[in-house]
Design a protein around this motif. Structure first.
Motif: not given
Length: 215
Positions: A14-20, A36-46, A102-107, A132-135
């Motif tokens: 929910a905190e992730l920026a728009n990777l695209k 890694v799964l966020f990258i694959l879901e976006a359709g990018f090459t790892l 993916g380095a903000t939010g959560g803990r 992230d989505s706002k910073n």
């Protein structure tokens, strides 16, 4: 050719920026654990993946191993997965700039550790930004810097990370400063705004965090 490296950690989606918005042919995508799964879901090459992968299922882990080169580490270790991945990127000879998603939010312990990773690498002369989505968070050592207004990112703040920041000068902002001594813990430079398209800031000593934000 110099490249941008985009590291994606496993912080809350929910905190992730728009990777695209950051994808182009010059970007190499580095996955960190569940990121890694966020990258694959976006359709990018790892390009590479790091982690203990204790937050993914066995099926997801097998998929990750099919997609890219994977460096697997034990859950009990002396560095976080993010630190290991960032250190690896900083050793690459073609790195020009680094994005960390993916380095903000959560803990909060993970968040503050990630900010400290920027401190540890500030002498590398490579710009690293936590996004992230706002910073957008970037650290700077003494110097003079130009910053360009970005549509939608209304606020810009400057926070001392070292005990003191000396001679902070802000030009072109709604609230300018001239050669101000800012001590750690000060909120003087929170929620500034642009009044022209390109502004400058400078300081002579210390470490300064710049945060660009939107509501």
């Amino acid at each position: 050719m110099k490249r941008k490296y985009a590291l994606v950690a496993g912080g809350p989606k929910a905190e992730l920026a728009n990777l695209k918005a950051y994808e182009d042919e010059n970007v190499r995508w580095i996955g960190i654990d569940r990121g890694v799964l966020f990258i694959l879901e976006a359709g990018f090459t790892l390009h590479h993946a790091f982690g203990d992968f204790d937050s993914v299922t066995m099926e997801e882990k097998e998929k990750i191993e099919r997609e890219t080169t994977v460096s697997i580490y034990p859950a009990e270790k002396d560095a976080t997965d993010t630190e290991i991945a960032l250190n690896w990127v900083l050793e690459q000879t073609d790195v020009e700039e680094i994005y960390l998603f993916g380095a903000t939010g959560g803990r909060l312990d993970h968040f503050f550790a990630n900010v400290q990773l920027l401190i540890n690498s500030i002498e590398k002369e490579i710009k690293i930004t936590i996004i992230d989505s706002k910073n957008q968070i970037t650290l700077f050592k003494p110097g003079t810097y130009k910053v360009v207004e970005q549509r939608g990112w209304k606020y810009i703040s400057f926070v001392p990370i070292s005990e003191d920041v000396y001679d902070l000068t802000l030009t072109g902002f709604k609230y300018p400063l001239s050669n101000e001594h800012i001590k750690i813990g000060s909120t003087l430079c929170i929620s500034n705004e642009f009044v022209q398209d390109e502004c400058t800031f400078s300081f002579t000593e210390g470490i300064l965090m710049m945060i660009r934000s939107k509501d």
